[in-house]
Design an enzyme around this catalytic site. Structure first.
Site, PDB file in Angstrom:
ATOM      1  N   ASP A  75      62.594  12.893  35.696  1.00 40.01           N
ATOM      2  CA  ASP A  75      62.492  14.341  35.834  1.00 40.01           C
ATOM      3  C   ASP A  75      61.855  14.987  34.605  1.00 40.01           C
ATOM      4  O   ASP A  75      61.452  16.154  34.650  1.00 40.01           O
ATOM      5  CB  ASP A  75      63.876  14.959  36.062  1.00 40.01           C
ATOM      6  CG  ASP A  75      64.372  14.756  37.486  1.00 40.01           C
ATOM      7  OD1 ASP A  75      63.544  14.395  38.357  1.00 40.01           O
ATOM      8  OD2 ASP A  75      65.581  14.935  37.729  1.00 40.01           O
ATOM      9  N   LYS A 102      59.689  12.159  44.496  1.00 39.87           N
ATOM     10  CA  LYS A 102      60.187  13.475  44.109  1.00 39.87           C
ATOM     11  C   LYS A 102      59.740  14.534  45.109  1.00 39.87           C
ATOM     12  O   LYS A 102      59.216  14.233  46.175  1.00 39.87           O
ATOM     13  CB  LYS A 102      59.699  13.801  42.689  1.00 39.87           C
ATOM     14  CG  LYS A 102      60.229  12.828  41.632  1.00 39.87           C
ATOM     15  CD  LYS A 102      61.743  12.896  41.530  1.00 39.87           C
ATOM     16  CE  LYS A 102      62.294  11.978  40.478  1.00 39.87           C
ATOM     17  NZ  LYS A 102      63.772  12.063  40.360  1.00 39.87           N
ATOM     18  N   ARG A 106      54.533  13.472  42.133  1.00 40.52           N
ATOM     19  CA  ARG A 106      54.336  14.190  40.874  1.00 40.52           C
ATOM     20  C   ARG A 106      53.223  13.624  39.992  1.00 40.52           C
ATOM     21  O   ARG A 106      52.546  14.382  39.292  1.00 40.52           O
ATOM     22  CB  ARG A 106      55.647  14.242  40.085  1.00 40.52           C
ATOM     23  CG  ARG A 106      56.591  15.298  40.623  1.00 40.52           C
ATOM     24  CD  ARG A 106      57.815  15.462  39.762  1.00 40.52           C
ATOM     25  NE  ARG A 106      58.690  16.489  40.338  1.00 40.52           N
ATOM     26  CZ  ARG A 106      59.985  16.586  40.089  1.00 40.52           C
ATOM     27  NH1 ARG A 106      60.571  15.722  39.291  1.00 40.52           N
ATOM     28  NH2 ARG A 106      60.695  17.544  40.645  1.00 40.52           N
ATOM     29  N   ARG A 149      59.608  21.695  39.226  1.00 38.30           N
ATOM     30  CA  ARG A 149      59.298  21.204  37.885  1.00 38.30           C
ATOM     31  C   ARG A 149      57.795  21.271  37.594  1.00 38.30           C
ATOM     32  O   ARG A 149      57.386  21.470  36.444  1.00 38.30           O
ATOM     33  CB  ARG A 149      59.837  19.787  37.699  1.00 38.30           C
ATOM     34  CG  ARG A 149      61.343  19.710  37.873  1.00 38.30           C
ATOM     35  CD  ARG A 149      61.940  18.446  37.306  1.00 38.30           C
ATOM     36  NE  ARG A 149      63.285  18.238  37.824  1.00 38.30           N
ATOM     37  CZ  ARG A 149      64.367  18.865  37.376  1.00 38.30           C
ATOM     38  NH1 ARG A 149      64.260  19.745  36.399  1.00 38.30           N
ATOM     39  NH2 ARG A 149      65.562  18.620  37.902  1.00 38.30           N
ATOM     40  N   LYS A 175      64.936  26.528  42.809  1.00 36.68           N
ATOM     41  CA  LYS A 175      65.706  25.357  43.242  1.00 36.68           C
ATOM     42  C   LYS A 175      66.621  24.849  42.135  1.00 36.68           C
ATOM     43  O   LYS A 175      67.767  24.435  42.404  1.00 36.68           O
ATOM     44  CB  LYS A 175      64.762  24.233  43.684  1.00 36.68           C
ATOM     45  CG  LYS A 175      65.508  22.959  44.057  1.00 36.68           C
ATOM     46  CD  LYS A 175      64.590  21.881  44.587  1.00 36.68           C
ATOM     47  CE  LYS A 175      65.395  20.629  44.936  1.00 36.68           C
ATOM     48  NZ  LYS A 175      64.554  19.549  45.487  1.00 36.68           N
TER      49      LYS A 175
END
Length: 266
Positions: A75, A102, A106, A149, A175
């Protein structure tokens, strides 16, 4: 008691490393959260990191390329890419095999969106590694791909620009971090734009010059500036000792209401 979220904190810490300073409280480095590893990454990149009991202060410094294994903390990748993009050189981040499951793919999304900002990212799936070429960024419209993110990563990279970037669907940050943009607005009040950073650089050069060529006068002035803090004066006296500058005791015939240079001493 619910611990503070290191994943969210990592974004703000990287923002500070890129463009300013932040002090975060109630964040324990003894946490078992994997994302505490952001501290190691910041140190390797050359950011200023001061850790006290439940308090961490991160400040901007010139950043340099770093190598980091994010396999156990995937993350952190979006934050690490923002950090690497601001560092000089090519940063190497391991663990990209864990990015495909994810909210978005990503690795590919970071490569695609950062390319719009002028940052080159290479994905080497054979070696399980991402390489990020740090450099200047340009204004562009970028897409969060509905990934919270990714949106935060792009937003903190925008701190390096005097122009704005447009992020498609920035609301997805809700989120995990609903107040992200409010916190960023507060942080931006002390973020360094380029003009501010240049001024700090000039002052840093001037003080370094004075300390090098006029060490006694410099240290005398520095200690005079903190006369109300015995702790700081004690620390500066110790620094004088390390520099080979004697600090004399008070003398009724020579002392003034501030520190002065007396021959080779203070």
């Amino acid at each position: 008691t619910i611990e503070s979220d290191w994943s969210a904190a990592a974004m703000i810490m990287v923002a500070a490393a890129i463009a300013g300073e932040v002090r975060i409280t109630n964040l324990s480095t003894l946490s078992r959260q994997a994302d505490t590893a952001i501290c190691r990454a910041l140190e390797r990149a050359g950011a200023s990191l001061v850790i006290e009991e439940n308090t961490i202060t991160v400040s901007h410094r010139d950043l340099e390329a770093f190598t980091f294994d994010a396999t156990q903390c995937p993350d952190l990748f979006p934050a690490l890419v923002a950090l690497a993009a601001a560092a000089e050189g090519v940063s190497t981040i391991y663990g990209i095999e864990r990015l495909r499951g994810k909210e978005s793919d990503r690795g590919e999304v970071l490569k695609q969106e950062y390319a719009k900002l002028g940052i080159e990212i290479e994905l080497d799936y054979d070696e399980n590694v991402m390489r990020v070429v740090g450099g200047n960024v340009v204004a562009a419209e970028v897409d969060s791909h509905d990934d919270h993110r990714i949106a935060m990563s792009l937003a903190i990279t925008a701190l390096r620009l005097e122009d704005k970037i447009d992020i498609i669907n920035p609301e997805c940050v809700a989120k995990s971090y609903p107040s992200f943009f409010d916190d960023m607005a507060s942080f931006a009040n002390y973020a360094f734009n380029k003009a501010h950073a240049v001024c700090y650089a000039v002052v840093s050069y001037q003080t370094a010059y004075l300390k090098c060529h006029y060490p006694r006068q410099y240290m005398a002035a520095l200690m005079t500036s903190v006369l109300d803090s015995a702790t700081k004066i004690s620390g500066y006296i110790a620094e004088c000792k390390d520099m080979g500058i004697p600090v004399l005791p008070p003398d009724i015939n020579h002392s003034d209401d501030h520190f002065t240079v007396e021959g080779d001493s203070i």
